[in-house]
Design a protein around this motif. Sequence first.
Motif, PDB file in Angstrom:
ATOM      1  N   ILE A 294       8.838   0.146  -1.230  1.00  0.00           N
ATOM      2  CA  ILE A 294       8.467  -0.098   0.164  1.00  0.00           C
ATOM      3  C   ILE A 294       7.988  -1.534   0.339  1.00  0.00           C
ATOM      4  O   ILE A 294       8.357  -2.221   1.303  1.00  0.00           O
ATOM      5  CB  ILE A 294       7.378   0.899   0.618  1.00  0.00           C
ATOM      6  CG1 ILE A 294       7.941   2.326   0.634  1.00  0.00           C
ATOM      7  CG2 ILE A 294       6.835   0.524   1.995  1.00  0.00           C
ATOM      8  CD1 ILE A 294       6.906   3.395   0.930  1.00  0.00           C
TER       9      ILE A 294
ATOM     10  N   LYS B 253      12.624   4.494   6.743  1.00  0.00           N
ATOM     11  CA  LYS B 253      12.657   3.512   7.824  1.00  0.00           C
ATOM     12  C   LYS B 253      12.911   2.102   7.284  1.00  0.00           C
ATOM     13  O   LYS B 253      13.673   1.335   7.859  1.00  0.00           O
ATOM     14  CB  LYS B 253      11.330   3.525   8.594  1.00  0.00           C
ATOM     15  CG  LYS B 253      11.096   4.777   9.425  1.00  0.00           C
ATOM     16  CD  LYS B 253       9.765   4.695  10.142  1.00  0.00           C
ATOM     17  CE  LYS B 253       9.496   5.936  10.970  1.00  0.00           C
ATOM     18  NZ  LYS B 253       8.169   5.864  11.652  1.00  0.00           N
TER      19      LYS B 253
ATOM     20  N   ARG C 269       4.786  11.096   3.745  1.00  0.00           N
ATOM     21  CA  ARG C 269       4.571   9.873   4.531  1.00  0.00           C
ATOM     22  C   ARG C 269       5.255   8.673   3.879  1.00  0.00           C
ATOM     23  O   ARG C 269       5.880   7.855   4.558  1.00  0.00           O
ATOM     24  CB  ARG C 269       3.068   9.604   4.693  1.00  0.00           C
ATOM     25  CG  ARG C 269       2.353  10.556   5.648  1.00  0.00           C
ATOM     26  CD  ARG C 269       0.988  10.010   6.037  1.00  0.00           C
ATOM     27  NE  ARG C 269       0.118   9.859   4.881  1.00  0.00           N
ATOM     28  CZ  ARG C 269      -0.713  10.806   4.449  1.00  0.00           C
ATOM     29  NH1 ARG C 269      -0.765  11.981   5.055  1.00  0.00           N
ATOM     30  NH2 ARG C 269      -1.500  10.580   3.399  1.00  0.00           N
ATOM     31  N   ASP C 270       5.138   8.582   2.553  1.00  0.00           N
ATOM     32  CA  ASP C 270       5.771   7.466   1.844  1.00  0.00           C
ATOM     33  C   ASP C 270       7.290   7.515   1.967  1.00  0.00           C
ATOM     34  O   ASP C 270       7.944   6.490   2.142  1.00  0.00           O
ATOM     35  CB  ASP C 270       5.373   7.479   0.363  1.00  0.00           C
ATOM     36  CG  ASP C 270       3.935   7.021   0.145  1.00  0.00           C
ATOM     37  OD1 ASP C 270       3.346   6.467   1.095  1.00  0.00           O
ATOM     38  OD2 ASP C 270       3.416   7.221  -0.967  1.00  0.00           O
TER      39      ASP C 270
ATOM     40  N   GLU D 192       8.310   6.395   5.355  1.00  0.00           N
ATOM     41  CA  GLU D 192       8.177   4.940   5.429  1.00  0.00           C
ATOM     42  C   GLU D 192       9.345   4.263   4.713  1.00  0.00           C
ATOM     43  O   GLU D 192       9.931   3.298   5.213  1.00  0.00           O
ATOM     44  CB  GLU D 192       6.859   4.514   4.778  1.00  0.00           C
ATOM     45  CG  GLU D 192       6.578   3.027   4.850  1.00  0.00           C
ATOM     46  CD  GLU D 192       5.808   2.642   6.095  1.00  0.00           C
ATOM     47  OE1 GLU D 192       5.237   1.565   6.099  1.00  0.00           O
ATOM     48  OE2 GLU D 192       5.791   3.426   7.063  1.00  0.00           O
TER      49      GLU D 192
ATOM     50  N   ILE E  70      11.849  -0.776  10.437  1.00  0.00           N
ATOM     51  CA  ILE E  70      10.430  -1.110  10.458  1.00  0.00           C
ATOM     52  C   ILE E  70      10.167  -2.062  11.625  1.00  0.00           C
ATOM     53  O   ILE E  70      10.793  -3.116  11.745  1.00  0.00           O
ATOM     54  CB  ILE E  70       9.993  -1.779   9.147  1.00  0.00           C
ATOM     55  CG1 ILE E  70      10.088  -0.783   7.979  1.00  0.00           C
ATOM     56  CG2 ILE E  70       8.579  -2.340   9.259  1.00  0.00           C
ATOM     57  CD1 ILE E  70       9.028   0.283   8.002  1.00  0.00           C
TER      58      ILE E  70
ATOM     59  N   ARG F 129       1.196  -4.867   7.881  1.00  0.00           N
ATOM     60  CA  ARG F 129       2.228  -4.605   6.885  1.00  0.00           C
ATOM     61  C   ARG F 129       2.021  -5.449   5.625  1.00  0.00           C
ATOM     62  O   ARG F 129       2.181  -4.959   4.496  1.00  0.00           O
ATOM     63  CB  ARG F 129       3.610  -4.904   7.481  1.00  0.00           C
ATOM     64  CG  ARG F 129       4.025  -3.950   8.587  1.00  0.00           C
ATOM     65  CD  ARG F 129       4.140  -2.534   8.076  1.00  0.00           C
ATOM     66  NE  ARG F 129       4.735  -1.647   9.056  1.00  0.00           N
ATOM     67  CZ  ARG F 129       4.957  -0.352   8.860  1.00  0.00           C
ATOM     68  NH1 ARG F 129       4.594   0.203   7.718  1.00  0.00           N
ATOM     69  NH2 ARG F 129       5.501   0.403   9.793  1.00  0.00           N
TER      70      ARG F 129
END
Length: 202
Positions: free
Chosen positions: A170, A25, A18-19, A22, A31, A79
């Motif tokens: 991130i 993206k 998942r990280d 993320e 994002i 976010r």
Amino acid sequence: ETFANVEREMNRLQRLVRDLEELSKAEAGQIQLEKELVNPKELVETAVTRLHPQFADKQVSLETHIPSDLPTISVDSARMTQVLLNLLGNALQYTPSGGHVDVHCSLSSDQLPMNDERHLLNTGHFLLITVTDTGIGLTAEQLLHIFERFYRVDKSRSRAGGGSGIGLTISKHLVEAHNGRLLATSPGLNQGSTFTIILPVG
């Protein structure tokens, strides 16, 4: 016990996937932000409230210093909460029991902590959110790499126990997606660290 270990490893790998999705993206500028006008005090207190039990368990004090008259900012609250949770979580991880973490918010129209980046912001007014800890600190060399993917300050920590190693990467991309900056400073080893979110106002 074997099954429990397998389950923990599967959960760790799922979090890593998942990280990485993320991060992919974020680096591609894909994002999607759902911006709204947000009260900075409420934004910070939401993140602080969520992590307060963990701070209490480790006996690390967590205090906020936020003026009540700050202007609203246009951000994706989910976010930015993600960014704050990452910074606070790191501060907790690298601060020993008995230490403390402070979160400050302020409005500034003076110069940025890094003068050469002022032109990258499209306004002369900005909000500063700083997370300062009394933890293990950072060397000058570590500060150069702190936002790189998979970089670890504490090399002794395992991947299983120390997260994916891309949370700060991130976070940096998320702040920059808001036309802001995320900076790190530290006086040196065992002297704590400060992470500063700079967001344009107006």
